[in-house]
Design an enzyme around this catalytic site. Structure first.
Site, mmCIF file in Angstrom:
data_model
loop_
_atom_site.group_PDB
_atom_site.id
_atom_site.type_symbol
_atom_site.label_atom_id
_atom_site.label_comp_id
_atom_site.label_asym_id
_atom_site.label_seq_id
_atom_site.Cartn_x
_atom_site.Cartn_y
_atom_site.Cartn_z
ATOM 1 N N LYS A 65 13.669 4.373 15.441
ATOM 2 C CA LYS A 65 13.466 2.956 15.100
ATOM 3 C C LYS A 65 14.357 2.554 13.925
ATOM 4 O O LYS A 65 15.060 1.552 13.981
ATOM 5 C CB LYS A 65 11.989 2.672 14.745
ATOM 6 C CG LYS A 65 11.011 2.987 15.859
ATOM 7 C CD LYS A 65 9.594 2.548 15.518
ATOM 8 C CE LYS A 65 8.968 3.230 14.313
ATOM 9 N NZ LYS A 65 8.789 4.687 14.444
ATOM 10 N N ARG A 125 1.140 -1.375 13.436
ATOM 11 C CA ARG A 125 0.870 0.005 13.818
ATOM 12 C C ARG A 125 -0.569 0.178 14.285
ATOM 13 O O ARG A 125 -0.965 1.281 14.645
ATOM 14 C CB ARG A 125 1.099 0.910 12.613
ATOM 15 C CG ARG A 125 2.331 1.802 12.726
ATOM 16 C CD ARG A 125 2.418 2.514 11.412
ATOM 17 N NE ARG A 125 3.180 3.702 11.373
ATOM 18 C CZ ARG A 125 4.392 3.805 10.840
ATOM 19 N NH1 ARG A 125 5.028 2.746 10.418
ATOM 20 N NH2 ARG A 125 4.978 4.972 10.738
ATOM 21 N N ARG A 174 15.650 15.868 9.442
ATOM 22 C CA ARG A 174 16.182 14.558 9.054
ATOM 23 C C ARG A 174 16.535 14.488 7.563
ATOM 24 O O ARG A 174 15.795 14.988 6.722
ATOM 25 C CB ARG A 174 15.106 13.511 9.374
ATOM 26 C CG ARG A 174 15.508 12.095 9.131
ATOM 27 C CD ARG A 174 14.708 11.158 9.974
ATOM 28 N NE ARG A 174 13.332 10.986 9.513
ATOM 29 C CZ ARG A 174 12.479 10.121 10.062
ATOM 30 N NH1 ARG A 174 12.852 9.375 11.085
ATOM 31 N NH2 ARG A 174 11.256 10.011 9.599
ATOM 32 N N ARG A 207 12.869 13.202 3.161
ATOM 33 C CA ARG A 207 11.661 12.445 2.820
ATOM 34 C C ARG A 207 10.504 13.406 2.624
ATOM 35 O O ARG A 207 10.358 14.371 3.372
ATOM 36 C CB ARG A 207 11.332 11.483 3.967
ATOM 37 C CG ARG A 207 11.811 10.079 3.736
ATOM 38 C CD ARG A 207 11.651 9.239 4.941
ATOM 39 N NE ARG A 207 10.278 9.173 5.447
ATOM 40 C CZ ARG A 207 9.900 8.402 6.476
ATOM 41 N NH1 ARG A 207 10.785 7.662 7.085
ATOM 42 N NH2 ARG A 207 8.658 8.386 6.874
ATOM 43 N N ARG A 230 1.243 12.609 11.356
ATOM 44 C CA ARG A 230 1.806 11.286 11.666
ATOM 45 C C ARG A 230 1.821 11.050 13.171
ATOM 46 O O ARG A 230 1.567 9.939 13.640
ATOM 47 C CB ARG A 230 3.218 11.154 11.065
ATOM 48 C CG ARG A 230 3.178 10.997 9.547
ATOM 49 C CD ARG A 230 4.477 11.376 8.894
ATOM 50 N NE ARG A 230 5.573 10.489 9.224
ATOM 51 C CZ ARG A 230 6.860 10.817 9.073
ATOM 52 N NH1 ARG A 230 7.199 12.000 8.595
ATOM 53 N NH2 ARG A 230 7.791 9.960 9.368
HETATM 54 P P1 AMP Z 1 7.613 5.087 8.389
HETATM 55 O O1 AMP Z 1 8.767 5.066 7.464
HETATM 56 O O2 AMP Z 1 7.544 3.853 9.254
HETATM 57 O O3 AMP Z 1 7.527 6.359 9.195
HETATM 58 O O4 AMP Z 1 6.278 5.023 7.487
HETATM 59 C C1 AMP Z 1 5.995 6.047 6.548
HETATM 60 C C2 AMP Z 1 4.521 5.995 6.172
HETATM 61 O O5 AMP Z 1 4.213 4.721 5.581
HETATM 62 C C3 AMP Z 1 3.554 6.125 7.337
HETATM 63 O O6 AMP Z 1 3.298 7.477 7.677
HETATM 64 C C4 AMP Z 1 2.311 5.423 6.786
HETATM 65 O O7 AMP Z 1 1.628 6.242 5.857
HETATM 66 C C5 AMP Z 1 2.929 4.272 5.999
HETATM 67 N N1 AMP Z 1 3.108 3.055 6.834
HETATM 68 C C6 AMP Z 1 4.268 2.446 7.184
HETATM 69 N N2 AMP Z 1 4.053 1.350 7.927
HETATM 70 C C7 AMP Z 1 2.704 1.254 8.079
HETATM 71 C C8 AMP Z 1 1.854 0.349 8.763
HETATM 72 N N3 AMP Z 1 2.337 -0.684 9.482
HETATM 73 N N4 AMP Z 1 0.505 0.563 8.690
HETATM 74 C C9 AMP Z 1 -0.005 1.595 7.986
HETATM 75 N N5 AMP Z 1 0.736 2.497 7.336
HETATM 76 C C10 AMP Z 1 2.094 2.341 7.366
#
Ligand code: AMP
Length: 210
Positions: A15, A88, A123, A156, A167
């Site tokens: 994404k 999400r 990554r 990360r 996740r």
């Molecule tokens: P990402 O970079 O999109 O993989 O997000 C990293 C982390 O941020 C996720 O594992 C969640 O803990 C939090 N996070 C990001 N977007 C959301 C969302 N829309 N709702 C809830 N938690 C989020």
């Protein structure tokens, strides 16, 4: 061209990588709640402090916290946007709709779990410009340095195997129901994200009509 777009898919589906190119090709801003939360965390804001433990364990941050930052951001976007990592949960999707946001397209980037784990654990990301690499599949030209801006690449904190499994579980339980939700609204398209970045981008180009 579709202008209000949601990219849906498990962590590691691509994404963020595709969003970086789409935002240039489509002239719409990339809005990533993950990036916004990481930024809040590194600045030590109240939101960052509240989100930290959820993010570190691989759980979703509570809807109320995330909805608040998205509402503020979308209110200032009049020419469309590319949402990456939001919504999400069904509650977040309902909130988005209650805010009056009319979505043009939702694209599911589909990739099997075993491929995702291998991708995420290898990554590397640039903390400065957000570019994403992979140790073996897409290495930077100079080891450990970002091709685009030259800064040191980092892994990360949540890109380790234990957290990745959490996740993925959160994705299957809480986010996957959105596939049906948007399908019923007639908005969903699906692309195969298991191949190369170029192949995924070509499929997105077709689906998003640009
Ligand atoms: P990402 O970079 O999109 O993989 O997000 C990293 C982390 O941020 C996720 O594992 C969640 O803990 C939090 N996070 C990001 N977007 C959301 C969302 N829309 N709702 C809830 N938690 C989020």
């Amino acid at each position: 061209m579709k202008k209000r777009v949601i990219l849906l898919g498990p962590p590691g589906a691509g994404k963020g990588t595709h969003a970086k190119s789409l935002t240039v090709a489509m002239h719409i801003p990339h809005i990533s709640t993950g990036d916004m939360l990481r930024d809040a965390r590194s600045r030590g804001t109240e939101l960052g402090k509240q989100a930290d433990s959820y993010m570190s364990s691989g759980a979703l941050v509570p809807d109320a916290l995330v909805n608040g930052i998205v509402a503020e951001r979308l209110a200032s976007e009049t020419n469309g946007y590319l949402l990456d990592g939001y919504p999400r949960t069904i509650a977040q999707a309902e909130y988005l709709s209650a805010c009056g946001e009319k979505i043009d397209a939702v694209v599911l980037i589909d990739v099997a779990d075993d491929v995702l784990i291998e991708r995420i654990v290898g990554r590397l990301s640039c903390p400065n410009c957000g570019a994403v690499y992979h140790r073996t599949n897409m290495p930077p030209k100079v080891s450990g340095k970002c091709d685009a801006c030259g800064k040191d690449l980092v892994q990360r904190a949540d890109d380790n195997e234990v957290t990745v499994r959490q996740r993925l579980e959160a994705y299957h339980k809480q986010t996957q129901p959105l596939v049906d939700y948007y399908d019923k609204l007639g908005l969903l398209s699906k692309i195969d994200g298991a191949g190369s970045v170029e192949d995924g981008f070509a499929q997105l180009k077709k689906v998003l009509e640009f």
